[in-house]
Enzyme design. Structure first.
Site, PDB file in Angstrom:
ATOM      1  N   SER A  42       8.633   6.715   2.376  1.00  0.00           N
ATOM      2  CA  SER A  42       7.698   6.398   3.445  1.00  0.00           C
ATOM      3  C   SER A  42       6.746   5.306   3.142  1.00  0.00           C
ATOM      4  O   SER A  42       6.526   4.239   3.714  1.00  0.00           O
ATOM      5  CB  SER A  42       7.186   7.232   4.180  1.00  0.00           C
ATOM      6  OG  SER A  42       7.817   8.272   4.750  1.00  0.00           O
ATOM      7  N   ARG A  49      -2.155   6.158   4.357  1.00  0.00           N
ATOM      8  CA  ARG A  49      -2.246   7.253   4.845  1.00  0.00           C
ATOM      9  C   ARG A  49      -2.289   7.400   6.496  1.00  0.00           C
ATOM     10  O   ARG A  49      -1.634   8.116   7.164  1.00  0.00           O
ATOM     11  CB  ARG A  49      -3.152   8.138   3.932  1.00  0.00           C
ATOM     12  CG  ARG A  49      -2.685   9.649   4.345  1.00  0.00           C
ATOM     13  CD  ARG A  49      -2.942  10.574   3.203  1.00  0.00           C
ATOM     14  NE  ARG A  49      -2.407  10.533   1.974  1.00  0.00           N
ATOM     15  CZ  ARG A  49      -1.128  10.868   1.606  1.00  0.00           C
ATOM     16  NH1 ARG A  49      -0.596  11.743   2.192  1.00  0.00           N
ATOM     17  NH2 ARG A  49      -0.481  10.620   0.502  1.00  0.00           N
ATOM     18  N   HIS A  85       0.694   6.000   7.660  1.00  0.00           N
ATOM     19  CA  HIS A  85       1.872   7.104   7.412  1.00  0.00           C
ATOM     20  C   HIS A  85       1.703   8.270   8.620  1.00  0.00           C
ATOM     21  O   HIS A  85       2.864   8.619   8.998  1.00  0.00           O
ATOM     22  CB  HIS A  85       1.563   7.461   5.952  1.00  0.00           C
ATOM     23  CG  HIS A  85       2.466   8.655   5.712  1.00  0.00           C
ATOM     24  ND1 HIS A  85       2.445  10.056   5.668  1.00  0.00           N
ATOM     25  CD2 HIS A  85       4.018   8.532   5.230  1.00  0.00           C
ATOM     26  CE1 HIS A  85       3.225  10.628   5.243  1.00  0.00           C
ATOM     27  NE2 HIS A  85       4.311   9.818   4.943  1.00  0.00           N
TER      28      HIS A  85
END
Length: 232
Positions: A14, A42, A45
């Site tokens: 990812s 993040r 993500h």
């Protein structure tokens, strides 16, 4: 149909995809620090939203301040059970860091009733009783962000760092602008976006950059960062 099943491989892949999208669609974008890169990636993500490349702000050395609080076994105070459930309590326990969501504490509920304020605001006021360094993290309570700023201005509250990323439409943009204009070390998102999951992404990104995190299922390493020119 074949698909990746290993959790660490899913996460690693990812982040590679995230970097490839940045390279292709935002070729001139540059992260300011490795920690900011970890936090922003993040957040992407978590949401699949690349707007976080541009709407996240960091003031007054906030990342170093948060790390200092964590190293000194301070307290993280979040404003929702979603955030409390999502932060990596296993590694925070290893570090001796305390964490809590005060909004359902009986004393906080009673204080909110007595003063006719939201429980999130009452939780901020109640937090003044907690000793030691504190990080406040707001993902869904813009009124609590504004109230914290008022209490700090009045000398009734101390906050070592603030994560202010409430999502929504009422007082959301205004409270985050006020936070960014304050003297408090802060991470905030500009505009309406944010939420409890962004609080989780920010806190976990920071602790994952501080050390390797070993969970029951697999080893999660710190978020991969782009290499600077000349690095191997």
């Amino acid at each position: 149909m074949s698909y990746i099943q290993n959790p660490s491989s899913i996460e690693e892949t990812s982040f590679k995809i995230i970097q490839s999208v940045i390279d292709e669609e935002h070729p001139d974008y540059r992260f300011q620090t490795a920690m900011e890169e970890s936090i922003i990636k993040r957040a992407i993500h978590t949401t699949g939203d690349f707007d976080y490349l541009y709407n996240m702000r960091f003031t007054h050395g906030v990342n170093d301040k948060i790390i200092d609080v964590l190293k000194n076994k301070g307290t993280i105070l979040v404003d929702s059970s979603i955030s409390l459930n999502g932060i990596n309590k296993r590694v925070l326990d290893q570090m001796g860091v305390r964490y809590d969501c005060l909004i359902n504490h009986e004393e906080v509920v009673q204080l909110a009733r007595e003063k006719q304020i939201t429980r999130a605001m009452a939780a901020v006021e109640y937090a003044a009783k907690i000793e030691g360094p504190k990080i406040f993290a707001f993902g869904g309570a813009p009124t609590a962000v504004s109230y914290l700023l008022e209490l700090v201005d009045q000398g009734l509250m101390e906050a070592d760092a603030v994560i202010g990323v409430p999502v929504g439409f009422i007082n959301v943009e205004e409270c985050k602008e006020a936070l960014l204009e304050s003297n408090l070390p802060a991470i905030a998102t500009v505009g309406r976006k944010g939420g409890s999951t962004i609080v989780v992404a920010i806190i976990n990104a920071i602790i994952y950059q501080m050390k390797e995190v070993i969970t029951d299922d697999y080893v999660r390493y710190s978020t991969p960062t782009t290499k600077k020119e000349g690095e191997k």
